[in-house]
Structure formats: C-alpha cells, structure tokens
Design a protein around this motif. Sequence first.
Motif, PDB file in Angstrom:
ATOM      1  N   TYR A  93     -12.848   7.868 -17.472  1.00  0.00           N
ATOM      2  CA  TYR A  93     -12.817   8.232 -18.893  1.00  0.00           C
ATOM      3  C   TYR A  93     -13.226   9.689 -19.086  1.00  0.00           C
ATOM      4  CZ  TYR A  93     -13.820   8.222 -23.879  1.00  0.00           C
ATOM      5  OH  TYR A  93     -13.835   8.518 -25.218  1.00  0.00           O
ATOM      6  N   ARG A  94     -14.286  10.100 -18.405  1.00  0.00           N
ATOM      7  CA  ARG A  94     -14.759  11.479 -18.553  1.00  0.00           C
ATOM      8  C   ARG A  94     -13.735  12.467 -18.008  1.00  0.00           C
ATOM      9  NH1 ARG A  94     -16.417  12.786 -22.167  1.00  0.00           N
ATOM     10  NH2 ARG A  94     -17.622  10.860 -22.184  1.00  0.00           N
ATOM     11  N   LEU A  95     -13.049  12.106 -16.911  1.00  0.00           N
ATOM     12  CA  LEU A  95     -12.016  12.972 -16.342  1.00  0.00           C
ATOM     13  C   LEU A  95     -10.854  13.132 -17.303  1.00  0.00           C
ATOM     14  CD1 LEU A  95     -10.703  14.540 -13.985  1.00  0.00           C
ATOM     15  CD2 LEU A  95      -9.882  12.335 -13.112  1.00  0.00           C
ATOM     16  N   TRP A  96     -10.388  12.031 -17.857  1.00  0.00           N
ATOM     17  CA  TRP A  96      -9.273  12.103 -18.801  1.00  0.00           C
ATOM     18  C   TRP A  96      -9.655  12.849 -20.070  1.00  0.00           C
ATOM     19  CZ3 TRP A  96      -6.848   6.490 -18.572  1.00  0.00           C
ATOM     20  CH2 TRP A  96      -6.110   6.384 -17.383  1.00  0.00           C
ATOM     21  N   ALA A  97     -10.896  12.704 -20.508  1.00  0.00           N
ATOM     22  CA  ALA A  97     -11.334  13.386 -21.731  1.00  0.00           C
ATOM     23  C   ALA A  97     -11.240  14.900 -21.584  1.00  0.00           C
ATOM     24  CB  ALA A  97     -12.765  12.980 -22.070  1.00  0.00           C
ATOM     25  N   ILE A  98     -11.370  15.391 -20.353  1.00  0.00           N
ATOM     26  CA  ILE A  98     -11.337  16.833 -20.113  1.00  0.00           C
ATOM     27  C   ILE A  98      -9.961  17.300 -19.646  1.00  0.00           C
ATOM     28  CG2 ILE A  98     -12.315  18.705 -18.720  1.00  0.00           C
ATOM     29  CD1 ILE A  98     -14.874  17.053 -18.515  1.00  0.00           C
ATOM     30  N   ASN A 205     -14.015  21.363 -11.822  1.00  0.00           N
ATOM     31  CA  ASN A 205     -12.965  22.385 -11.812  1.00  0.00           C
ATOM     32  C   ASN A 205     -12.418  22.630 -13.214  1.00  0.00           C
ATOM     33  OD1 ASN A 205     -10.945  24.121 -10.354  1.00  0.00           O
ATOM     34  ND2 ASN A 205      -9.539  22.600 -11.201  1.00  0.00           N
ATOM     35  N   CYS A 206     -12.207  21.551 -13.962  1.00  0.00           N
ATOM     36  CA  CYS A 206     -11.692  21.694 -15.328  1.00  0.00           C
ATOM     37  C   CYS A 206     -12.714  22.371 -16.240  1.00  0.00           C
ATOM     38  CB  CYS A 206     -11.315  20.326 -15.885  1.00  0.00           C
ATOM     39  SG  CYS A 206      -9.850  19.584 -15.128  1.00  0.00           S
ATOM     40  N   LEU A 207     -13.974  22.051 -16.057  1.00  0.00           N
ATOM     41  CA  LEU A 207     -15.012  22.671 -16.882  1.00  0.00           C
ATOM     42  C   LEU A 207     -15.109  24.172 -16.621  1.00  0.00           C
ATOM     43  CD1 LEU A 207     -17.865  19.993 -16.672  1.00  0.00           C
ATOM     44  CD2 LEU A 207     -16.450  20.546 -18.656  1.00  0.00           C
ATOM     45  N   ARG A 208     -14.784  24.581 -15.413  1.00  0.00           N
ATOM     46  CA  ARG A 208     -14.846  26.002 -15.063  1.00  0.00           C
ATOM     47  C   ARG A 208     -13.605  26.770 -15.506  1.00  0.00           C
ATOM     48  NH1 ARG A 208     -17.109  25.763  -8.793  1.00  0.00           N
ATOM     49  NH2 ARG A 208     -19.295  25.259  -9.301  1.00  0.00           N
ATOM     50  N   ASN A 209     -12.450  26.113 -15.473  1.00  0.00           N
ATOM     51  CA  ASN A 209     -11.193  26.840 -15.651  1.00  0.00           C
ATOM     52  C   ASN A 209     -10.369  26.427 -16.859  1.00  0.00           C
ATOM     53  OD1 ASN A 209     -11.594  28.209 -13.076  1.00  0.00           O
ATOM     54  ND2 ASN A 209     -11.050  26.264 -12.106  1.00  0.00           N
ATOM     55  N   SER A 210     -10.849  25.469 -17.638  1.00  0.00           N
ATOM     56  CA  SER A 210     -10.050  24.976 -18.754  1.00  0.00           C
ATOM     57  C   SER A 210      -9.836  26.061 -19.808  1.00  0.00           C
ATOM     58  CB  SER A 210     -10.729  23.762 -19.392  1.00  0.00           C
ATOM     59  OG  SER A 210      -9.978  23.317 -20.499  1.00  0.00           O
ATOM     60  N   LYS A 211      -8.574  26.176 -20.265  1.00  0.00           N
ATOM     61  CA  LYS A 211      -8.220  27.124 -21.323  1.00  0.00           C
ATOM     62  C   LYS A 211      -7.868  26.404 -22.623  1.00  0.00           C
ATOM     63  CE  LYS A 211      -8.360  30.506 -18.289  1.00  0.00           C
ATOM     64  NZ  LYS A 211      -9.445  31.518 -18.302  1.00  0.00           N
ATOM     65  N   ALA A 216     -17.386  25.357 -27.519  1.00  0.00           N
ATOM     66  CA  ALA A 216     -18.255  24.289 -28.011  1.00  0.00           C
ATOM     67  C   ALA A 216     -17.876  22.954 -27.373  1.00  0.00           C
ATOM     68  CB  ALA A 216     -18.163  24.198 -29.532  1.00  0.00           C
ATOM     69  N   GLY A 217     -16.565  22.727 -27.244  1.00  0.00           N
ATOM     70  CA  GLY A 217     -16.096  21.493 -26.620  1.00  0.00           C
ATOM     71  C   GLY A 217     -16.477  21.425 -25.154  1.00  0.00           C
ATOM     72  N   LEU A 218     -16.359  22.551 -24.451  1.00  0.00           N
ATOM     73  CA  LEU A 218     -16.746  22.589 -23.042  1.00  0.00           C
ATOM     74  C   LEU A 218     -18.239  22.340 -22.873  1.00  0.00           C
ATOM     75  CD1 LEU A 218     -14.653  25.600 -21.659  1.00  0.00           C
ATOM     76  CD2 LEU A 218     -14.391  23.183 -21.081  1.00  0.00           C
ATOM     77  N   SER A 219     -19.027  22.903 -23.767  1.00  0.00           N
ATOM     78  CA  SER A 219     -20.474  22.694 -23.699  1.00  0.00           C
ATOM     79  C   SER A 219     -20.814  21.217 -23.874  1.00  0.00           C
ATOM     80  CB  SER A 219     -21.168  23.527 -24.779  1.00  0.00           C
ATOM     81  OG  SER A 219     -22.565  23.291 -24.772  1.00  0.00           O
ATOM     82  N   LEU A 220     -20.142  20.572 -24.818  1.00  0.00           N
ATOM     83  CA  LEU A 220     -20.373  19.145 -25.041  1.00  0.00           C
ATOM     84  C   LEU A 220     -19.949  18.331 -23.824  1.00  0.00           C
ATOM     85  CD1 LEU A 220     -21.090  16.732 -26.828  1.00  0.00           C
ATOM     86  CD2 LEU A 220     -18.766  16.850 -27.775  1.00  0.00           C
ATOM     87  N   GLN A 221     -18.785  18.671 -23.253  1.00  0.00           N
ATOM     88  CA  GLN A 221     -18.297  17.938 -22.087  1.00  0.00           C
ATOM     89  C   GLN A 221     -19.234  18.122 -20.887  1.00  0.00           C
ATOM     90  OE1 GLN A 221     -16.023  15.749 -22.012  1.00  0.00           O
ATOM     91  NE2 GLN A 221     -15.072  16.104 -24.003  1.00  0.00           N
ATOM     92  N   ARG A 222     -19.800  19.311 -20.738  1.00  0.00           N
ATOM     93  CA  ARG A 222     -20.761  19.541 -19.650  1.00  0.00           C
ATOM     94  C   ARG A 222     -21.987  18.644 -19.820  1.00  0.00           C
ATOM     95  NH1 ARG A 222     -19.545  25.115 -20.674  1.00  0.00           N
ATOM     96  NH2 ARG A 222     -18.202  25.987 -19.038  1.00  0.00           N
ATOM     97  N   GLN A 223     -22.478  18.569 -21.039  1.00  0.00           N
ATOM     98  CA  GLN A 223     -23.651  17.735 -21.297  1.00  0.00           C
ATOM     99  C   GLN A 223     -23.355  16.263 -21.010  1.00  0.00           C
ATOM    100  OE1 GLN A 223     -25.292  18.492 -25.220  1.00  0.00           O
ATOM    101  NE2 GLN A 223     -24.907  20.684 -25.039  1.00  0.00           N
ATOM    102  N   LEU A 224     -22.175  15.807 -21.417  1.00  0.00           N
ATOM    103  CA  LEU A 224     -21.807  14.414 -21.179  1.00  0.00           C
ATOM    104  C   LEU A 224     -21.641  14.135 -19.687  1.00  0.00           C
ATOM    105  CD1 LEU A 224     -19.210  13.937 -24.068  1.00  0.00           C
ATOM    106  CD2 LEU A 224     -21.508  12.955 -23.927  1.00  0.00           C
TER     107      LEU A 224
END
Length: 232
Positions: A93-98, A205-211, A216-224
């Motif tokens: 779920y977390r992978l697909w969310a990102i 990898n997605c958290l580092r390179n996602s465009k 704000a969304g990346l920060s939330l996803q990192r925390q999750l």
Amino acid sequence: VGVGTTLNCFLLYCIFRRTKQVLGAYKYMQMLFITIDISYALFQVVLVERFIAQDSIVIVIGLGKYSNNLIVITSFLALYSLTFIIIDFNFLYRLWAIKAPERVKLFSQKRFLLLVLLTVIGEYCFWFHIAYTYFSATDHGRLKIRNVTFEKFGVDTLTQDMIMGDYFHEDGTRNWHPAVAVITFCNVLAFCFGFLIYASANIINCLRNSKLISNAGLSLQRQLFVTLSAQV
C-alpha cells in the motif's frame, strides 16, 4: 499484552466509527489486520506458550488451562505467521501510494479486499496444515525431552499435546518431515522479506527522485514510511 490489546481495541473502534467517505472500504482491511493482532494477543494469554529445544528436538507447548490441545497450539502458530503477510500488504500500500497512486484505489474496492482476505485465509490454512501434519510429536521425542519440561514447568510430555520437531528417528536416521516443513517455512519467509526489501528500496528511491509529488506530500510520505518501518 493488556496495553497492546486495549489500544488495538480502541483503534478498531475508531476505524469502525469512521464514515465510508473518510476511509472507504479500505477500513475493512485495517479492521482485519487489527483483529488478527488482538486475536494473537488473546491466544498468548490463553495458551501461555513455551518454546523448548533439547539436542535435535524443538517443541512448542502451552501452560494455560485450555492449551493441552494440538489444534489450539497449531492455530496459535498459524496466526503468528500472518504477521509477515500483513507487513507485506502494508508495504505494498505504501509503495503504491508513492509510485502508483492510481492503484491505491484498489484497496477501496471490495473485490480486491476479498482477494486480500482470501490470501490471508489461504496462508493461514497452509501454515496450519504444515505445522499440524509435519510437526507431530514422536514417542522417542516425548521421552527424550520429558525431564526438561517436567523440571522447568511440571509438564509431562507423555500426556501433553504439543508441536514437535524431532529431526532424527530413534535409530538415528533422519526424520525428513520437520526438515521439509522448516524449508517450506523458510521459503515463505524469504519471499515475504524479499518483497519487503524490494518495496522498501523502491519507496526510498521514489522519495528521493519523485517529481510528481509536492514537497509537503513527500514529507508526509516519508513520515508514514518511517512509522511503518519502525512498526516492523
């Protein structure tokens, strides 16, 4: 156990009280996961399990009032195994969310949740069958470990139901049943941990390179992701 069960019950209540518009059908999967955690904790209280190893013999016995029952012990061990597949679904779920947010909608579809439920039930039945069939107690093993269990817990292995891995017969030949079961379990665990590593690597990898996701969304996803990893 008591604190964890109380918190899980409270969380289950909160999820159940949410409206469908807030959580969607995904809430049923979360309720399933929490219910499994609660069931496992309650099993521990009732069973009071003990793992004992002596030479080439490993056994699981219960010291509780209702634990002298092979089905109860096997049910507990099979329930424990569900932890790994639950972790995999959470990382999926977390992978697909990102990486593929459009796929997250599947977790809100009842057909997909039914597939998840059937997967969980199938995995549970598989572990139960393997443990019940291939880890049967032998007379030789009962006698060999009797003094240890009686001295430590006052349990007579000649009359106690248990799960036993007796890897050698009385004549010294290898007993392949528990060995095959262990190999099977290791393969299942290797798959679960392999997927966990794969998902974690892709998430990082997605958290580092996602465009496609805002800061704000990346920060939330990192925390999750950190929270999920800490739970593991």
